[in-house]
Design a protein around this motif. Structure first.
Motif, PDB file in Angstrom:
ATOM      1  N   MET A   1      54.612  31.121  31.355  1.00  0.00           N
ATOM      2  CA  MET A   1      54.084  31.019  32.722  1.00  0.00           C
ATOM      3  C   MET A   1      52.610  30.637  32.692  1.00  0.00           C
ATOM      4  SD  MET A   1      54.248  34.009  35.574  1.00  0.00           S
ATOM      5  CE  MET A   1      53.088  33.998  36.907  1.00  0.00           C
ATOM      6  N   GLU A   2      52.219  29.695  33.520  1.00  0.00           N
ATOM      7  CA  GLU A   2      50.830  29.243  33.557  1.00  0.00           C
ATOM      8  C   GLU A   2      49.919  30.326  34.103  1.00  0.00           C
ATOM      9  OE1 GLU A   2      49.826  25.557  35.381  1.00  0.00           O
ATOM     10  OE2 GLU A   2      51.619  24.567  34.611  1.00  0.00           O
ATOM     11  N   ASP A   3      48.629  30.288  33.647  1.00  0.00           N
ATOM     12  CA  ASP A   3      47.631  31.213  34.207  1.00  0.00           C
ATOM     13  C   ASP A   3      47.467  30.940  35.693  1.00  0.00           C
ATOM     14  OD1 ASP A   3      47.163  32.386  31.869  1.00  0.00           O
ATOM     15  OD2 ASP A   3      45.255  31.391  31.420  1.00  0.00           O
ATOM     16  N   LEU A   4      47.251  31.994  36.418  1.00  0.00           N
ATOM     17  CA  LEU A   4      46.946  31.822  37.843  1.00  0.00           C
ATOM     18  C   LEU A   4      45.628  31.082  37.981  1.00  0.00           C
ATOM     19  CD1 LEU A   4      47.817  35.381  39.155  1.00  0.00           C
ATOM     20  CD2 LEU A   4      48.950  33.284  39.873  1.00  0.00           C
ATOM     21  N   GLN A   5      45.502  30.280  39.023  1.00  0.00           N
ATOM     22  CA  GLN A   5      44.241  29.584  39.291  1.00  0.00           C
ATOM     23  C   GLN A   5      43.124  30.611  39.481  1.00  0.00           C
ATOM     24  OE1 GLN A   5      43.290  26.230  39.705  1.00  0.00           O
ATOM     25  NE2 GLN A   5      41.257  27.043  40.070  1.00  0.00           N
ATOM     26  N   LYS A   6      42.044  30.448  38.715  1.00  0.00           N
ATOM     27  CA  LYS A   6      40.901  31.368  38.850  1.00  0.00           C
ATOM     28  C   LYS A   6      40.297  31.257  40.241  1.00  0.00           C
ATOM     29  CE  LYS A   6      39.770  33.248  34.687  1.00  0.00           C
ATOM     30  NZ  LYS A   6      39.428  34.649  34.471  1.00  0.00           N
ATOM     31  N   LEU A   7      39.911  32.391  40.800  1.00  0.00           N
ATOM     32  CA  LEU A   7      39.257  32.407  42.104  1.00  0.00           C
ATOM     33  C   LEU A   7      37.750  32.322  41.910  1.00  0.00           C
ATOM     34  CD1 LEU A   7      41.341  35.368  43.546  1.00  0.00           C
ATOM     35  CD2 LEU A   7      41.684  32.949  44.072  1.00  0.00           C
ATOM     36  N   TYR A   8      37.054  31.837  42.929  1.00  0.00           N
ATOM     37  CA  TYR A   8      35.598  31.726  42.835  1.00  0.00           C
ATOM     38  C   TYR A   8      34.955  32.981  43.425  1.00  0.00           C
ATOM     39  CZ  TYR A   8      36.803  26.887  41.929  1.00  0.00           C
ATOM     40  OH  TYR A   8      37.350  25.750  41.394  1.00  0.00           O
ATOM     41  N   PRO A   9      34.063  33.633  42.666  1.00  0.00           N
ATOM     42  CA  PRO A   9      33.484  34.899  43.131  1.00  0.00           C
ATOM     43  C   PRO A   9      32.326  34.691  44.101  1.00  0.00           C
ATOM     44  CG  PRO A   9      32.635  34.369  40.967  1.00  0.00           C
ATOM     45  CD  PRO A   9      33.599  33.273  41.314  1.00  0.00           C
ATOM     46  N   ILE A  10      32.593  34.039  45.222  1.00  0.00           N
ATOM     47  CA  ILE A  10      31.528  33.761  46.185  1.00  0.00           C
ATOM     48  C   ILE A  10      31.202  35.045  46.951  1.00  0.00           C
ATOM     49  CG2 ILE A  10      30.910  32.427  48.242  1.00  0.00           C
ATOM     50  CD1 ILE A  10      32.920  30.262  46.982  1.00  0.00           C
ATOM     51  N   GLY A  11      29.958  35.467  46.844  1.00  0.00           N
ATOM     52  CA  GLY A  11      29.535  36.696  47.529  1.00  0.00           C
ATOM     53  C   GLY A  11      29.920  37.971  46.796  1.00  0.00           C
ATOM     54  N   ILE A  12      30.602  37.851  45.648  1.00  0.00           N
ATOM     55  CA  ILE A  12      30.990  39.053  44.887  1.00  0.00           C
ATOM     56  C   ILE A  12      29.960  39.252  43.774  1.00  0.00           C
ATOM     57  CG2 ILE A  12      32.767  40.119  43.436  1.00  0.00           C
ATOM     58  CD1 ILE A  12      34.810  38.451  45.029  1.00  0.00           C
ATOM     59  N   GLN A  13      29.317  40.410  43.804  1.00  0.00           N
ATOM     60  CA  GLN A  13      28.219  40.664  42.856  1.00  0.00           C
ATOM     61  C   GLN A  13      28.504  41.841  41.942  1.00  0.00           C
ATOM     62  OE1 GLN A  13      25.179  41.212  45.807  1.00  0.00           O
ATOM     63  NE2 GLN A  13      24.761  39.023  45.995  1.00  0.00           N
ATOM     64  N   THR A  14      29.769  42.287  41.939  1.00  0.00           N
ATOM     65  CA  THR A  14      30.152  43.433  41.110  1.00  0.00           C
ATOM     66  C   THR A  14      30.959  42.938  39.918  1.00  0.00           C
ATOM     67  OG1 THR A  14      30.250  44.751  43.121  1.00  0.00           O
ATOM     68  CG2 THR A  14      31.220  45.719  41.148  1.00  0.00           C
ATOM     69  N   PHE A  15      30.433  43.156  38.727  1.00  0.00           N
ATOM     70  CA  PHE A  15      31.042  42.642  37.499  1.00  0.00           C
ATOM     71  C   PHE A  15      32.476  43.150  37.318  1.00  0.00           C
ATOM     72  CE2 PHE A  15      31.806  43.187  32.878  1.00  0.00           C
ATOM     73  CZ  PHE A  15      31.797  41.846  32.504  1.00  0.00           C
ATOM     74  N   SER A  16      32.689  44.440  37.571  1.00  0.00           N
ATOM     75  CA  SER A  16      34.031  44.999  37.366  1.00  0.00           C
ATOM     76  C   SER A  16      35.050  44.348  38.297  1.00  0.00           C
ATOM     77  CB  SER A  16      34.020  46.521  37.570  1.00  0.00           C
ATOM     78  OG  SER A  16      33.524  46.840  38.859  1.00  0.00           O
ATOM     79  N   GLU A  17      34.632  44.062  39.533  1.00  0.00           N
ATOM     80  CA  GLU A  17      35.554  43.432  40.494  1.00  0.00           C
ATOM     81  C   GLU A  17      35.929  42.016  40.039  1.00  0.00           C
ATOM     82  OE1 GLU A  17      35.761  42.163  45.233  1.00  0.00           O
ATOM     83  OE2 GLU A  17      34.109  43.442  44.558  1.00  0.00           O
ATOM     84  N   ILE A  18      34.953  41.292  39.496  1.00  0.00           N
ATOM     85  CA  ILE A  18      35.212  39.928  39.007  1.00  0.00           C
ATOM     86  C   ILE A  18      36.177  39.965  37.824  1.00  0.00           C
ATOM     87  CG2 ILE A  18      34.119  37.996  37.765  1.00  0.00           C
ATOM     88  CD1 ILE A  18      31.701  38.367  39.673  1.00  0.00           C
ATOM     89  N   GLN A  19      35.956  40.925  36.902  1.00  0.00           N
ATOM     90  CA  GLN A  19      36.786  40.992  35.698  1.00  0.00           C
ATOM     91  C   GLN A  19      38.184  41.542  35.977  1.00  0.00           C
ATOM     92  OE1 GLN A  19      35.102  38.813  34.040  1.00  0.00           O
ATOM     93  NE2 GLN A  19      35.432  39.864  32.093  1.00  0.00           N
ATOM     94  N   GLU A  20      38.280  42.474  36.930  1.00  0.00           N
ATOM     95  CA  GLU A  20      39.591  43.068  37.240  1.00  0.00           C
ATOM     96  C   GLU A  20      40.394  42.179  38.185  1.00  0.00           C
ATOM     97  OE1 GLU A  20      38.296  47.759  36.620  1.00  0.00           O
ATOM     98  OE2 GLU A  20      38.172  46.845  38.602  1.00  0.00           O
TER      99      GLU A  20
END
Length: 519
Positions: A1-20
């Motif tokens: 199965m292909e990787d899901l398309q990565k989302l862009y972290p616009i306005g997200i400044q929390t590292f854990s939220e980006i990684q999770e």
């Protein structure tokens, strides 16, 4: 199965939220390791707004919290062997903007209270500095580990009042008081990191803390915030190709347009080319090249400061200065350059080692157009829609090489708009022309030196170089005679473009172009 398309972290400044979450993360963790294993444990970093300072601070928070699982696959995973969990006190001062004395004290109270819920509080600790000192000591005693203090946007409460002498003094004293325990608590501290936009003098905020290492212009940290060209080309290759398909142009053209619009930042010299991360991610997310960073914060304060320091639009770029002139404490500045540089409206473009002088200029097309659009109402008191329409048609005239049609259009436009202040001097019209022609995306300069004098304006398009002389309440023939008499075109003979001479006369009474001559 292909990787899901990565989302862009616009306005997200929390590292854990980006990684999770499934968000794109440009790996900056090698810098995190370097920062936290250097000889200095007190560090300060200055960067413009929306350049990733908060995300960097959050990454440090996760790292010092020992959250190894969040760093899987990143550079630091191979570098760090211990992953010790330290107590972290993380203060985000961006919530204390536009505040007075009482509101600022309430903000500090709330931030301290949240940690006192964890580590407790002694009754006699009343003032913010006493409470912060108590927190640091108790966190150290209760965990047996030294404490990490992270202060993001330390200068946020002071930015709005930087030039209000009385208010600045009051709020600065509160913040100085709050930060004062950092020196006394040195034995209990593992690491202290502060970020901000501006550099308030060490004396004024951290009067005792004289050992802060300012890494803002250190070459090893040149690319700590923002996205380098290499990072974009390697880690965002798929995004570039997708944008090319969406816009129906080649990937090479996409890179060229991204570079033209969002690249061009350097915070030391030498430095890799750095792209504005906020604009870059938005362009990929939207599939178009818009004004994202500039549009995300109306620079009304900047416009006021340009007026205060009597800075003409044409004087914003192409400055030469020593580092002490632009990396200067904001509250002591005597000209606009530190504010322009620290806010990201101008950036380092070159460095002359022998003279120890930096060249500072507007970074890219997005900032140049944004600035000019913001400044135009000071010269043309017109409705935005009408002005935008006029500029679009004017752009077509210039692109078609029809300067006559362009001047006729400008004449009509200026004669229909309300009377504007300052129309009694020639410089007003020169700056108005400078702004309008800058909005067309062409190279434009004023007061260009030649062996026999200065040319009022030079406009260069892809096909033509225009040498322009502007006069107020004089005959257009007189302006043309001056061009010929001083042989201005001679200075540009080697530019490789056909040279067109343009003489323009302005009518003071009618506040518009009176006549013109083109040869």
């Amino acid at each position: 199965m292909e990787d899901l398309q990565k989302l862009y972290p616009i306005g997200i400044q929390t590292f854990s939220e980006i990684q999770e979450g499934n968000y794109l993360y440009i790996d900056k963790t090698e810098y995190v390791y370097r920062m936290t294993h250097s000889s200095s444990k007190y560090m300060f970093l200055s960067r413009p707004r929306r350049f990733g300072k908060s995300l960097l601070t959050s990454t440090l928070h996760s790292y010092f919290s020992g959250r190894k699982e969040l760093f899987h696959g990143l550079a630091i995973e191979k570098l760090e062997k211990e992953w010790i969990e330290y107590p972290v006190l993380h203060f985000d001062m961006s919530t204390a903007k536009h505040v007075d004395k009482e509101q600022l004290l309430q903000e500090l109270n709330l931030k301290l209270f949240n940690y006192e819920e964890i580590y407790g509080k002694m009754e006699e600790e009343v003032n913010p500095n006493q409470r912060l000192m108590g927190l640091i000591k108790r966190a150290y005693e209760q965990t047996g580990r030294k404490v990490v203090v992270l202060i993001d946007e330390y200068d946020a409460p002071l930015l709005d009042v930087a030039h209000e002498h009385e208010n600045l003094g009051i709020l600065r004293n509160i913040m100085r008081n709050f930060y004062s325990p950092l020196k006394a608590c040195d034995p209990y501290l593992r690491y202290v990191f502060l970020t901000g936009i501006t550099k308030f003098s060490q004396l004024s905020i951290f009067s005792e803390l004289n050992n802060i290492k300012n890494i803002s212009m250190d070459e090893p940290y040149a690319a700590i915030c923002g996205i380098t060209e290499d990072e974009m080309l390697i880690q965002m290759r798929e995004d570039i190709d997708n944008l090319a398909i969406k816009m129906e142009i080649s990937s090479e053209e996409v890179v060229q347009k991204l570079k033209e619009n969002y690249d061009g930042y350097h915070f030391t010299y030498p430095s890799p080319d750095i792209y504005n991360p906020f604009s870059l991610l938005n362009a990929f997310a939207d599939g178009k090249f818009n004004s994202y960073w500039f549009g995300s914060g109306t620079p009304t304060y900047l416009i006021q400061m340009l007026k205060k320091f009597n800075v003409e639009p044409s004087e914003i770029g192409n400055n030469h200065a020593e580092v002490s002139a632009f990396d200067a404490p904001t509250e002591t500045m005597t000209d606009i350059i530190p504010l322009l540089y620290q806010s990201g409206y101008i950036t380092i473009k070159d460095y002359d080692k022998t003279l120890d002088l930096y060249t500072l200029d507007i970074p890219n097309k997005e900032v140049r157009l944004g600035l000019m659009k913001s400044l135009l109402p000071n010269y043309v008191a017109s409705k935005t829609r009408e002005t935008t329409t006029m500029v679009a048609y004017l752009s077509r005239d210039i692109r078609n090489g029809d300067m006559d049609a362009a001047l006729r259009r400008l004449q009509t436009f200026l004669s229909t708009i309300p009377y504007c202040d300052n129309t009694r001097y020639e410089g007003h019209y020169q700056q108005m022309f400078y702004i309008i022609f800058s909005l067309l995306g062409n190279y434009v300069d004023v007061e260009v030196r030649t062996p026999r004098g200065r040319v009022d304006m030079v406009l260069r398009t892809k096909t033509t170089l225009y040498v322009m002389e502007l006069k107020l309440d004089k005959n257009a023939n007189e302006a043309m005679e001056q061009i010929d008499l001083k042989n201005y075109p001679e200075r540009f003979a080697l530019c490789g473009l056909p040279i067109v001479k343009v003489a323009v006369s302005f009518d003071r009474e009618r506040c518009t172009i009176g006549a013109w001559k083109i040869e």
